[in-house]
Each structure stands twice: as structure tokens, then as C-alpha cells.
Design an enzyme around this catalytic site. Structure first.
Site, PDB file in Angstrom:
ATOM      1  N   SER A  44      10.902  43.468  46.433  1.00  0.00           N
ATOM      2  CA  SER A  44       9.810  43.859  47.332  1.00  0.00           C
ATOM      3  C   SER A  44       8.465  43.548  46.686  1.00  0.00           C
ATOM      4  O   SER A  44       7.428  43.557  47.368  1.00  0.00           O
ATOM      5  CB  SER A  44       9.910  45.345  47.682  1.00  0.00           C
ATOM      6  OG  SER A  44      10.063  46.135  46.514  1.00  0.00           O
ATOM      7  N   LYS A 111      20.245  44.405  40.103  1.00  0.00           N
ATOM      8  CA  LYS A 111      20.712  44.751  41.452  1.00  0.00           C
ATOM      9  C   LYS A 111      20.850  43.461  42.243  1.00  0.00           C
ATOM     10  O   LYS A 111      20.017  42.559  42.088  1.00  0.00           O
ATOM     11  CB  LYS A 111      19.724  45.696  42.143  1.00  0.00           C
ATOM     12  CG  LYS A 111      20.091  45.984  43.598  1.00  0.00           C
ATOM     13  CD  LYS A 111      19.318  47.151  44.174  1.00  0.00           C
ATOM     14  CE  LYS A 111      17.927  46.830  44.641  1.00  0.00           C
ATOM     15  NZ  LYS A 111      17.850  45.776  45.661  1.00  0.00           N
ATOM     16  N   GLU A 113      22.123  41.867  46.298  1.00  0.00           N
ATOM     17  CA  GLU A 113      22.419  42.220  47.686  1.00  0.00           C
ATOM     18  C   GLU A 113      23.748  41.621  48.138  1.00  0.00           C
ATOM     19  O   GLU A 113      24.065  40.474  47.813  1.00  0.00           O
ATOM     20  CB  GLU A 113      21.288  41.712  48.596  1.00  0.00           C
ATOM     21  CG  GLU A 113      19.965  42.399  48.314  1.00  0.00           C
ATOM     22  CD  GLU A 113      18.857  42.018  49.294  1.00  0.00           C
ATOM     23  OE1 GLU A 113      19.123  41.284  50.266  1.00  0.00           O
ATOM     24  OE2 GLU A 113      17.718  42.462  49.067  1.00  0.00           O
ATOM     25  N   GLU A 180      20.888  50.788  52.364  1.00  0.00           N
ATOM     26  CA  GLU A 180      19.560  50.703  52.990  1.00  0.00           C
ATOM     27  C   GLU A 180      19.675  50.676  54.512  1.00  0.00           C
ATOM     28  O   GLU A 180      20.396  49.843  55.090  1.00  0.00           O
ATOM     29  CB  GLU A 180      18.826  49.441  52.499  1.00  0.00           C
ATOM     30  CG  GLU A 180      17.452  49.278  53.160  1.00  0.00           C
ATOM     31  CD  GLU A 180      16.497  48.358  52.433  1.00  0.00           C
ATOM     32  OE1 GLU A 180      16.819  47.884  51.332  1.00  0.00           O
ATOM     33  OE2 GLU A 180      15.406  48.114  52.999  1.00  0.00           O
TER      34      GLU A 180
HETATM   35  O1  KIV Z   1      13.183  45.483  46.526  1.00  0.00           O
HETATM   36  C1  KIV Z   1      13.224  46.711  46.713  1.00  0.00           C
HETATM   37  O2  KIV Z   1      12.207  47.416  46.632  1.00  0.00           O
HETATM   38  C2  KIV Z   1      14.513  47.301  47.034  1.00  0.00           C
HETATM   39  C3  KIV Z   1      14.592  48.773  47.325  1.00  0.00           C
HETATM   40  C4  KIV Z   1      13.710  49.234  48.373  1.00  0.00           C
HETATM   41  C5  KIV Z   1      15.970  49.236  47.492  1.00  0.00           C
HETATM   42  O3  KIV Z   1      15.489  46.613  47.039  1.00  0.00           O
END
Ligand code: KIV
Length: 263
Positions: A44, A111, A113, A180
């Protein structure tokens, strides 16, 4: 929370886990001084820090840059970094290069997806000693396939798909999963069926923890107000009013004062 083991312990002990995003050293320092459990350098960053409409613009280089900045001042808070769009879909070797860049930048975990079609990558990252957080539901890197940022898993088929994907991520050795924008009932079911902790965002109250984008909870962009965000401060108003006070002080010669000048 300092290590990946704390995630399992928190779930076992019934303690909710709080996570926020951070992308730079100064905000990471503030989060480090708080009781929030962990930090995500989310992709993000492409939207919040660089003004893009989606997260797709994030690259490994951008994520590594933000991860290094956060790692310099997060004072041992558990640090997760996002693998950006396509970086884990170009084969195992490219994925491990991306993971290496983020871990060498200071991330303790990555992390990514989804799961379908890159199970081998998740297995190899976990097998290489890097903790992996899964992310299912509204996975923003697939926004073009979803036709916008919309709640996922509302029909039975999608619900069953996310349940299967959650189990697959657990079986592959993930330490945690972000859920999410899925219905609260589905998130509660996934949470109760899994041993690993689930972290919700727009997934209702019955997950093992919550994550919010820091700038959303600080109210820094009133134009971005999804239903699931709770603003804890009207940050934009507070900061704008500080700027306007400064502006007035300069223009009316109240700043700098004698104590703010050198003799
Ligand atoms: O990129 C991000 O901020 C996220 C979260 C909101 C889970 O993946």
C-alpha cells in the site's frame, strides 16, 4: 511481539494481535513506542506514499527501500514486508531473489497474496527459513480482476474457495494469514478452523488480530474512508491547523521568537 513464535503464542493464549503499516523511519519510530504488536511494510506504500491508485506500482526495489527505512527505527518490533505484484509469480528463483532483498533490508517475514498457482513458491520460501504471512480475500494486487476494491467471499463458492486457500496456506507452513474484506461470518469460520492466527482488515471482529493502514487510523486522508476503517484522530485537520498556525506566526512576525534565535 518480537518473533514469529509470538504469533502462535498469542493465538494459543487468546490475545488479539494488533498490526499497522509503516513505510518510513519517523512513523516506524512512533509505532515502535506504542503497544502495537507488529509492523507491515505494505505494498500500500505505492498508494499512500507514492500517490498511485493501486498497489500494482510497487516493485521489489521500492519495497526494499521502505523496509530499510522502517527497520532503522522500529526498535525490534516484528517486521513483515510485502512481496509486490508479480514478484513471486516469475518462478522460484525470482521469488527468492525478491525475498532476499526484503529480508536483507530488515524484514523478519514476508507477506504474499493468494496461493493458487504459487504453492511451490510458498513452500520454498518457508523451507528457506523465512516466515510467510498469507493474504486472501480482497487481494489488492488482483484489483483489475475483481473490477475494483470490493468485498470478496460473499457467495458460497467464493467462501468455500477462501476456506480451502486458508487451509492450503496453513498446510504450506505460513505463520499467519491476512483476511481482507470478507464477510465477518466467513472470517470467523476460517479463524476457528485454523491453528495459525488470522489477521483481519474489513473481516469483522472474530479474527485473531487486526491490521490497519497507519495513515487511515491517523485520519490523514479523509478522501479514503472505507467502512472498515476506524479513525483514531483527525490527523489531516490537526496537521493542517499546525501548518496554518505556523503560517500565521511567520506572516505576523511571531515566529521566530527570542528563544528561537541565536545571539
Ligand atoms: O499493503 C497493505 O497495506 C496490506 C494490508 C492492508 C493488509 O496488505
Amino acid at each position: 511481539m518480537n518473533t514469529v513464535r509470538d504469533f502462535a503464542r498469542f493465538k494459543a493464549e487468546g490475545h488479539k494481535i494488533s498490526i499497522v503499516t509503516a513505510y518510513d523511519a519517523w512513523s516506524a519510530r512512533i509505532v515502535a513506542h506504542s503497544r502495537v504488536d507488529a509492523i507491515l511494510v505494505g505494498d500500500s506504500a505505492a498508494m499512500v506514499m507514492h500517490g498511485h491508485q493501486t498497489t500494482i506500482a510497487a516493485t521489489v526495489a521500492i519495497m526494499a527501500l521502505h523496509t530499510r527505512a522502517v527497520a532503522r527505527s522500529c526498535a525490534g518490533k516484528f517486521l513483515i514486508a510485502d512481496l509486490p505484484f508479480l514478484s513471486f509469480r516469475k518462478g522460484i528463483s525470482a521469488a527468492l531473489t525478491a525475498v532476499g532483498a526484503l529480508v536483507r533490508s530488515g524484514a523478519q517475514a514476508v507477506k504474499l497474496e493468494g496461493v493458487d498457482g504459487h504453492e511451490d513458491v510458498v513452500r520454498r520460501i518457508v523451507g528457506s527459513g523465512v516466515p510467510v504471512m498469507g493474504h486472501i480475500g480482497l487481494t489488492p494486487q488482483s484489483v483489475n480482476q475483481f473490477g475494483g476494491f470490493r468485498v470478496q467471499g460473499k457467495n458460497d463458492a467464493d467462501g468455500a474457495k477462501f476456506l480451502r486457500q486458508a487451509h492450503a496456506l496453513e498446510d504450506l507452513g505460513c505463520f499467519s494469514i491476512v483476511l481482507e474484506c470478507v464477510p465477518a461470518e466467513l472470517a470467523a469460520r476460517i479463524t476457528s478452523e485454523l491453528e495459525l492466527p488470522t489477521i483481519g482488515i474489513g473481516a469483522g471482529p472474530n479474527t485473531d488480530g487486526q491490521i490497519l493502514v497507519l495513515h487511515d487510523l491517523w485520519g490523514l486522508d479523509p478522501s479514503h474512508a472505507p467502512r472498515f476503517v476506524r479513525r483514531y484522530i483527525d490527523g489531516e485537520r490537526v496537521l493542517t491547523s499546525a501548518l496554518n498556525e505556523y503560517d500565521a506566526d511567520v506572516k505576523e512576525a511571531r515566529f521566530p521568537g527570542p528563544g528561537e534565535s541565536y545571539s
